[in-house]
Motif scaffolding. Structure first.
Motif, PDB file in Angstrom:
ATOM      1  N   ASP A 100       3.997 107.629  33.066  1.00 60.89           N
ATOM      2  CA  ASP A 100       3.529 108.341  34.270  1.00 60.89           C
ATOM      3  C   ASP A 100       2.264 109.153  34.021  1.00 60.89           C
ATOM      4  O   ASP A 100       1.763 109.799  34.938  1.00 60.89           O
ATOM      5  N   LYS A 101       1.800 109.135  32.776  1.00 62.88           N
ATOM      6  CA  LYS A 101       0.558 109.843  32.398  1.00 62.88           C
ATOM      7  C   LYS A 101       0.605 111.329  32.789  1.00 62.88           C
ATOM      8  O   LYS A 101      -0.335 111.894  33.349  1.00 62.88           O
ATOM      9  N   ILE A 102       1.754 111.945  32.481  1.00 57.52           N
ATOM     10  CA  ILE A 102       1.901 113.386  32.751  1.00 57.52           C
ATOM     11  C   ILE A 102       1.934 114.120  31.417  1.00 57.52           C
ATOM     12  O   ILE A 102       2.691 113.756  30.514  1.00 57.52           O
ATOM     13  N   LYS A 161      -5.002 109.452  28.637  1.00 56.84           N
ATOM     14  CA  LYS A 161      -5.191 109.222  30.078  1.00 56.84           C
ATOM     15  C   LYS A 161      -4.202 110.135  30.801  1.00 56.84           C
ATOM     16  O   LYS A 161      -2.990 109.954  30.699  1.00 56.84           O
ATOM     17  N   ILE A 162      -4.727 111.130  31.491  1.00 51.56           N
ATOM     18  CA  ILE A 162      -3.853 112.141  32.103  1.00 51.56           C
ATOM     19  C   ILE A 162      -4.047 112.138  33.624  1.00 51.56           C
ATOM     20  O   ILE A 162      -5.143 112.381  34.120  1.00 51.56           O
ATOM     21  N   ASP A 163      -2.964 111.836  34.334  1.00 50.03           N
ATOM     22  CA  ASP A 163      -3.013 111.926  35.808  1.00 50.03           C
ATOM     23  C   ASP A 163      -2.596 113.306  36.279  1.00 50.03           C
ATOM     24  O   ASP A 163      -3.067 113.792  37.306  1.00 50.03           O
ATOM     25  N   ILE A 164      -1.659 113.911  35.526  1.00 46.48           N
ATOM     26  CA  ILE A 164      -1.105 115.205  35.947  1.00 46.48           C
ATOM     27  C   ILE A 164      -0.945 116.089  34.714  1.00 46.48           C
ATOM     28  O   ILE A 164      -0.456 115.637  33.670  1.00 46.48           O
ATOM     29  N   ILE A 165      -1.360 117.351  34.833  1.00 48.02           N
ATOM     30  CA  ILE A 165      -1.023 118.343  33.815  1.00 48.02           C
ATOM     31  C   ILE A 165       0.019 119.268  34.437  1.00 48.02           C
ATOM     32  O   ILE A 165      -0.223 119.891  35.477  1.00 48.02           O
ATOM     33  N   ALA A 166       1.181 119.314  33.782  1.00 49.53           N
ATOM     34  CA  ALA A 166       2.288 120.120  34.309  1.00 49.53           C
ATOM     35  C   ALA A 166       2.555 121.267  33.339  1.00 49.53           C
ATOM     36  O   ALA A 166       3.250 121.093  32.334  1.00 49.53           O
ATOM     37  N   TYR A 215      -1.369 120.593  38.044  1.00 50.36           N
ATOM     38  CA  TYR A 215      -2.718 120.061  38.297  1.00 50.36           C
ATOM     39  C   TYR A 215      -2.647 118.554  38.511  1.00 50.36           C
ATOM     40  O   TYR A 215      -2.361 117.813  37.565  1.00 50.36           O
ATOM     41  N   ASN A 216      -2.905 118.082  39.740  1.00 54.00           N
ATOM     42  CA  ASN A 216      -2.990 116.629  39.925  1.00 54.00           C
ATOM     43  C   ASN A 216      -4.442 116.148  39.885  1.00 54.00           C
ATOM     44  O   ASN A 216      -4.707 114.971  40.041  1.00 54.00           O
ATOM     45  N   LYS A 217      -5.353 117.122  39.666  1.00 53.32           N
ATOM     46  CA  LYS A 217      -6.736 116.753  39.318  1.00 53.32           C
ATOM     47  C   LYS A 217      -7.029 117.456  37.997  1.00 53.32           C
ATOM     48  O   LYS A 217      -7.651 118.543  37.991  1.00 53.32           O
ATOM     49  N   PRO A 218      -6.588 116.884  36.893  1.00 58.05           N
ATOM     50  CA  PRO A 218      -6.614 117.607  35.612  1.00 58.05           C
ATOM     51  C   PRO A 218      -8.002 118.037  35.163  1.00 58.05           C
ATOM     52  O   PRO A 218      -8.134 119.028  34.438  1.00 58.05           O
ATOM     53  N   ASP A 219      -9.057 117.308  35.597  1.00 61.25           N
ATOM     54  CA  ASP A 219     -10.407 117.688  35.158  1.00 61.25           C
ATOM     55  C   ASP A 219     -10.764 119.113  35.557  1.00 61.25           C
ATOM     56  O   ASP A 219     -11.550 119.775  34.879  1.00 61.25           O
ATOM     57  N   PHE A 220     -10.180 119.576  36.646  1.00 61.32           N
ATOM     58  CA  PHE A 220     -10.453 120.941  37.111  1.00 61.32           C
ATOM     59  C   PHE A 220     -10.134 121.949  35.997  1.00 61.32           C
ATOM     60  O   PHE A 220     -10.964 122.784  35.630  1.00 61.32           O
ATOM     61  N   ILE A 221      -8.948 121.845  35.423  1.00 58.93           N
ATOM     62  CA  ILE A 221      -8.562 122.839  34.412  1.00 58.93           C
ATOM     63  C   ILE A 221      -9.119 122.461  33.032  1.00 58.93           C
ATOM     64  O   ILE A 221      -9.467 123.340  32.234  1.00 58.93           O
ATOM     65  N   LEU A 222      -9.232 121.167  32.763  1.00 59.69           N
ATOM     66  CA  LEU A 222      -9.802 120.766  31.456  1.00 59.69           C
ATOM     67  C   LEU A 222     -11.252 121.241  31.353  1.00 59.69           C
ATOM     68  O   LEU A 222     -11.669 121.778  30.314  1.00 59.69           O
ATOM     69  N   ASN A 223     -12.016 121.078  32.428  1.00 60.06           N
ATOM     70  CA  ASN A 223     -13.415 121.528  32.390  1.00 60.06           C
ATOM     71  C   ASN A 223     -13.512 123.045  32.297  1.00 60.06           C
ATOM     72  O   ASN A 223     -14.388 123.575  31.598  1.00 60.06           O
ATOM     73  N   ALA A 224     -12.618 123.733  32.994  1.00 54.03           N
ATOM     74  CA  ALA A 224     -12.631 125.202  32.911  1.00 54.03           C
ATOM     75  C   ALA A 224     -12.360 125.640  31.470  1.00 54.03           C
ATOM     76  O   ALA A 224     -13.069 126.491  30.914  1.00 54.03           O
ATOM     77  N   TYR A 225     -11.372 125.036  30.839  1.00 54.44           N
ATOM     78  CA  TYR A 225     -11.066 125.393  29.443  1.00 54.44           C
ATOM     79  C   TYR A 225     -12.229 125.061  28.516  1.00 54.44           C
ATOM     80  O   TYR A 225     -12.543 125.826  27.603  1.00 54.44           O
ATOM     81  N   ARG A 226     -12.860 123.907  28.749  1.00 55.19           N
ATOM     82  CA  ARG A 226     -14.001 123.530  27.896  1.00 55.19           C
ATOM     83  C   ARG A 226     -15.091 124.595  27.987  1.00 55.19           C
ATOM     84  O   ARG A 226     -15.717 124.948  26.995  1.00 55.19           O
ATOM     85  N   ASP A 227     -15.305 125.090  29.177  1.00 60.96           N
ATOM     86  CA  ASP A 227     -16.301 126.145  29.376  1.00 60.96           C
ATOM     87  C   ASP A 227     -15.860 127.429  28.666  1.00 60.96           C
ATOM     88  O   ASP A 227     -16.631 128.031  27.908  1.00 60.96           O
TER      89      ASP A 227
END
Ligand code: FEO
Length: 399
Positions: A159-161, A215-220, A227-239
């Motif tokens: 399920d890529k979670i 490959k991540i569809d959901i970060i729980a 997060y069902n749009k994981p890039d939102f939080i991944l990019n924030a953390y990268r910053d």
């Protein structure tokens, strides 16, 4: 609040929302409450519960499992030993006696110490090990220091979670299962990062690297919405974990009779006139979470304090101690303030912030109320900060 909800077929959120909690660890303000998320994964052959909840909310978890008519829990995955996620484990093991706790070796020893769970209840997993639940596969990824040494992530392959426990979490009570209001969640997640994760920035960088090809569809996570749009939080953390700092000065201060306040007011104006962003916090009234958030990005801290009993004001010592413990990526620090007849404020404050890898810029600590020469000294400090930011390309890097 307890409401079991489905994320995907046979995958449920079964944790609890704590709307009322206002303090965590008797230290961290929770202006928006929090949640303790737990997840149930029903495979074709086995069922796993991922994390539990704070013991104050264990009834909510049990109610959710009852509503879903869960008769057997084969595995309880303990991604993290801290009690807000593990505290209901003993109760779950009472209700489901055949269940085994799956965790890292370090987590096992911590759970035995903290919750007195017996040795034979555990299954230890190595980094990269997988477990089959039948038609679903759990993949365990050791991720130490987010934010304790024993932490791991659990990836549900089909399920890529990615179940991340504290990592990427936010202290936010909400009835929404998934992120709907990104601005609100960004603020809460940044506060969470600043207060909980920032001291482990370098370890977090490594862990981000470790999951970069998943490959991540959901970060729980186990706090806040999913997060069902994981890039939102991944990019924030990268910053947040990057080595880049911003053209910002954070000024935590206290003033008792107005001298330090006069200096702070003048100095803030000087910085703004030089194009530098300022975040000013009166420590007599500040939510320390806001101060911690400001420290995530800033290049410079300037601490303002009067002299009390030959040293800095105790509220200033507290803030400096906290900044030192949180280890933000600051590059420069200085002190401004006032004394009546003498003191050792500068030595005492610089002695508190030894963890900060900063260059100390010449402090401006004056006798009594600021006078013309003192304002010129503040001008010079503002000029020096501007020059330092330019030398380090901090201003240029902002375009
Ligand atoms: Fe949410 Fe480290 O516990």
């Amino acid at each position: 609040m307890s409401v079991a909800r489905q994320l995907k077929p046979n995958i449920y959120s079964v944790g609890a929302v704590d709307w009322d909690r206002r303090l965590f660890d008797e230290l961290i303000p929770l202006p928006d409450g929090t949640s303790y998320n737990a997840y149930l994964v029903k495979g074709g052959e086995k069922t796993a519960l991922i994390d539990t909840v704070d013991p104050t909310m264990e009834d909510a978890l049990i109610e959710n499992l009852k509503r879903l008519e869960v008769k057997v829990v084969d595995y309880v995955i303990a991604n993290h030993a801290e009690q807000d996620h593990s505290g209901s484990l003993p109760k779950i093991l009472d209700i489901y006696p055949s269940s085994r706790v799956v965790c890292t070796p370090k987590c096992k020893s911590m759970l035995m110490d903290l919750l007195l769970i017996p040795d034979d209840k555990f299954i230890i997993v190595d980094d990269g090990e997988t477990f089959s639940l039948g038609d679903k596969t759990l993949w365990f990824i050791h991720a130490p220091w987010v934010h304790w040494p024993e932490t791991m992530l659990t990836y549900l392959r089909e399920d890529k979670i990615l179940f991340t426990c504290d990592f990427f979490g936010s202290h936010l009570a909400t009835s929404e299962l998934f992120v709907t209001d990104e601005l609100t969640v960004y603020e809460a997640a940044k506060r969470y990062y600043a207060e909980i994760m920032m001291p482990f920035r370098k370890a977090i960088k490594k862990n981000l690297e470790k999951i970069k090809d998943l490959k991540i569809d959901i970060i729980a996570p186990s706090h806040g919405p999913i997060y069902n749009k994981p890039d939102f939080i991944l990019n924030a953390y990268r910053d947040w974990v990057s080595d880049e700092v911003k053209n910002e000065v954070v000024i935590p201060y206290v003033s008792m009779h107005g001298s330090t306040k006069k200096m702070v007011d003048y100095f803030v104006r000087c910085l703004i006139e030089r194009g530098i962003t300022v975040k000013q916090f009166n420590l007599a009234k500040t939510d320390i979470g806001k101060l911690a958030m400001a420290l995530v990005d800033a290049a410079t801290i300037v601490i303002g304090s009067p002299t009390v009993l030959v040293g800095p004001h105790p509220n200033v010592v507290y803030a400096a101690y906290l900044a030192n413990a949180l280890r933000p990526k600051l590059k420069f620090a200085s002190i401004i303030g006032s004394y009546g007849w003498g003191g050792k404020m500068i030595e005492q404050l610089t002695g508190v912030i030894t963890n900060l890898k900063v260059e100390i810029l010449a402090p401006v600590v004056i006798k009594g109320f600021p006078k013309e020469d003192d304002f010129r000294a503040l001008d010079r400090l503002a000029d020096e900060i501007l020059n330092k930011h330019k030398e380090c390309n901090i201003i240029k890097s902002e375009g």
